[in-house]
Design a protein around this motif. Sequence first.
Motif, PDB file in Angstrom:
ATOM      1  N   ARG A   1       0.671  -1.335  -0.029  1.00 43.32           N
ATOM      2  CA  ARG A   1       0.030  -0.166   0.014  1.00 43.32           C
ATOM      3  C   ARG A   1       0.812   1.373   0.049  1.00 43.32           C
ATOM      4  NH1 ARG A   1      -5.159  -0.841   0.695  1.00 43.32           N
ATOM      5  NH2 ARG A   1      -5.385   1.503   1.143  1.00 43.32           N
TER       6      ARG A   1
ATOM      7  N   HIS B   1       4.744   1.697  -4.279  1.00 40.24           N
ATOM      8  CA  HIS B   1       4.436   3.067  -4.836  1.00 40.24           C
ATOM      9  C   HIS B   1       5.499   4.008  -4.721  1.00 40.24           C
ATOM     10  CE1 HIS B   1       2.256   6.554  -6.238  1.00 40.24           C
ATOM     11  NE2 HIS B   1       1.306   5.750  -6.777  1.00 40.24           N
TER      12      HIS B   1
ATOM     13  N   SER C   1       8.013   5.459  -7.743  1.00 38.68           N
ATOM     14  CA  SER C   1       8.187   6.834  -8.107  1.00 38.68           C
ATOM     15  C   SER C   1       9.420   7.313  -8.305  1.00 38.68           C
ATOM     16  CB  SER C   1       7.258   7.347  -6.931  1.00 38.68           C
ATOM     17  OG  SER C   1       5.914   7.142  -6.875  1.00 38.68           O
TER      18      SER C   1
ATOM     19  N   ALA D   1       4.179  -4.851  -9.802  1.00 41.45           N
ATOM     20  CA  ALA D   1       3.595  -3.491  -9.996  1.00 41.45           C
ATOM     21  C   ALA D   1       4.804  -2.693 -10.903  1.00 41.45           C
ATOM     22  CB  ALA D   1       3.630  -2.645  -8.528  1.00 41.45           C
TER      23      ALA D   1
ATOM     24  N   GLU E   1       5.108   2.610 -14.576  1.00 40.77           N
ATOM     25  CA  GLU E   1       3.682   3.089 -15.411  1.00 40.77           C
ATOM     26  C   GLU E   1       2.472   3.243 -14.684  1.00 40.77           C
ATOM     27  OE1 GLU E   1       6.149   0.811 -16.387  1.00 40.77           O
ATOM     28  OE2 GLU E   1       6.962   1.594 -18.304  1.00 40.77           O
ATOM     29  N   GLU E   2       2.325   1.989 -13.959  1.00 41.87           N
ATOM     30  CA  GLU E   2       1.194   2.071 -12.958  1.00 41.87           C
ATOM     31  C   GLU E   2       1.196   3.156 -12.205  1.00 41.87           C
ATOM     32  OE1 GLU E   2      -0.384  -2.350 -12.530  1.00 41.87           O
ATOM     33  OE2 GLU E   2       1.743  -2.028 -12.145  1.00 41.87           O
ATOM     34  N   VAL E   3       2.382   3.381 -11.510  1.00 45.06           N
ATOM     35  CA  VAL E   3       2.411   4.031 -10.401  1.00 45.06           C
ATOM     36  C   VAL E   3       2.071   5.454 -10.674  1.00 45.06           C
ATOM     37  CG1 VAL E   3       3.989   5.014  -8.603  1.00 45.06           C
ATOM     38  CG2 VAL E   3       3.785   2.554  -8.832  1.00 45.06           C
TER      39      VAL E   3
ATOM     40  N   ARG F   1       0.251   6.708 -13.038  1.00 41.84           N
ATOM     41  CA  ARG F   1      -1.026   6.764 -13.173  1.00 41.84           C
ATOM     42  C   ARG F   1      -2.011   6.769 -12.056  1.00 41.84           C
ATOM     43  NH1 ARG F   1      -2.148   6.388 -18.901  1.00 41.84           N
ATOM     44  NH2 ARG F   1      -4.463   5.239 -18.362  1.00 41.84           N
ATOM     45  N   THR F   2      -1.500   6.560 -10.939  1.00 43.42           N
ATOM     46  CA  THR F   2      -2.159   6.506  -9.770  1.00 43.42           C
ATOM     47  C   THR F   2      -1.772   7.335  -8.682  1.00 43.42           C
ATOM     48  OG1 THR F   2      -0.910   4.729  -8.940  1.00 43.42           O
ATOM     49  CG2 THR F   2      -2.725   4.153 -10.278  1.00 43.42           C
ATOM     50  N   LEU F   3      -2.497   7.606  -7.603  1.00 44.12           N
ATOM     51  CA  LEU F   3      -2.190   8.550  -6.394  1.00 44.12           C
ATOM     52  C   LEU F   3      -1.721   7.487  -5.405  1.00 44.12           C
ATOM     53  CD1 LEU F   3      -5.236  10.771  -6.094  1.00 44.12           C
ATOM     54  CD2 LEU F   3      -2.909  11.332  -6.750  1.00 44.12           C
TER      55      LEU F   3
ATOM     56  N   PRO G   1      -1.532   5.157  -2.413  1.00 42.63           N
ATOM     57  CA  PRO G   1      -2.459   4.537  -1.687  1.00 42.63           C
ATOM     58  C   PRO G   1      -2.384   5.144  -0.390  1.00 42.63           C
ATOM     59  CG  PRO G   1      -1.575   2.872  -2.568  1.00 42.63           C
ATOM     60  CD  PRO G   1      -0.617   4.000  -2.941  1.00 42.63           C
TER      61      PRO G   1
END
Length: 232
Positions: free
Chosen positions: A28, A32, A36, A219, A222-224, A226-228, A230
């Motif tokens: 969580r 991430h 980043s 993970a 690229e996914e990170v 596009r997301t805030l 958690p």
Amino acid sequence: MALSGDAAMVLFYDFAGDPADHDAWHSREHLHERLSVPGFLRATRWVGEGEGPRYLVIYEVDAVSVATAPAYLERLENPTPWTAQVMPRFRGMMRGFSHVVAGAGYGLGGVALAVRFAPGPGAESRLSDWIARKILPEMMAEPGMVASCLLRPAPPPPMTREQSLRGPDAFLPWVLFATAYDRAALERVATAAIVAGAFAENGAAAAPAMGLYALHCFATAEEVARTLPPRA
């Protein structure tokens, strides 16, 4: 290649107490945060089956220079409150950045074999050439295998505030890493293609240490992006 970059940060470790505490933090927040950082590409968390460290985590990076990049060191010197709470519960941390020396196949299977070993004095080239020319192709010839690679450790990264929370890390040895979609194929490779005596004959300082792992979390950067982050 089995990895998406030319280098990787590899961690083997155990965790004191309920593993769910570790998994919630790592999934969580920590993945991430790490993905980043510029240069981090993809992350996988694996859980051991049988003997050996419970966790194997691999962060694929574009180069070992990420280890001393300002953006990464800034994170390590300023751990989050959740990280500061969790880090003292880590046990037996073996961590380091590695070069991808050779690889075969592509993609990512759901089960993995990790072989840790050290070359004898002056035997680095002979041992790595033998693995690249013979062992990796033999492993990939087994139906059910997906990809494999050989990782050579870079010099240890500097001590940071985050590391001080858990104590000094053990030096990461060479690692032969392979994944499969067929568990039986991976087990056959572990018992047949990876032979302790053959490693010694080709320059290893001692018998290798092996562990079987199951994929636990995955993970990408690229996914990170596009997301805030958690919430805890």
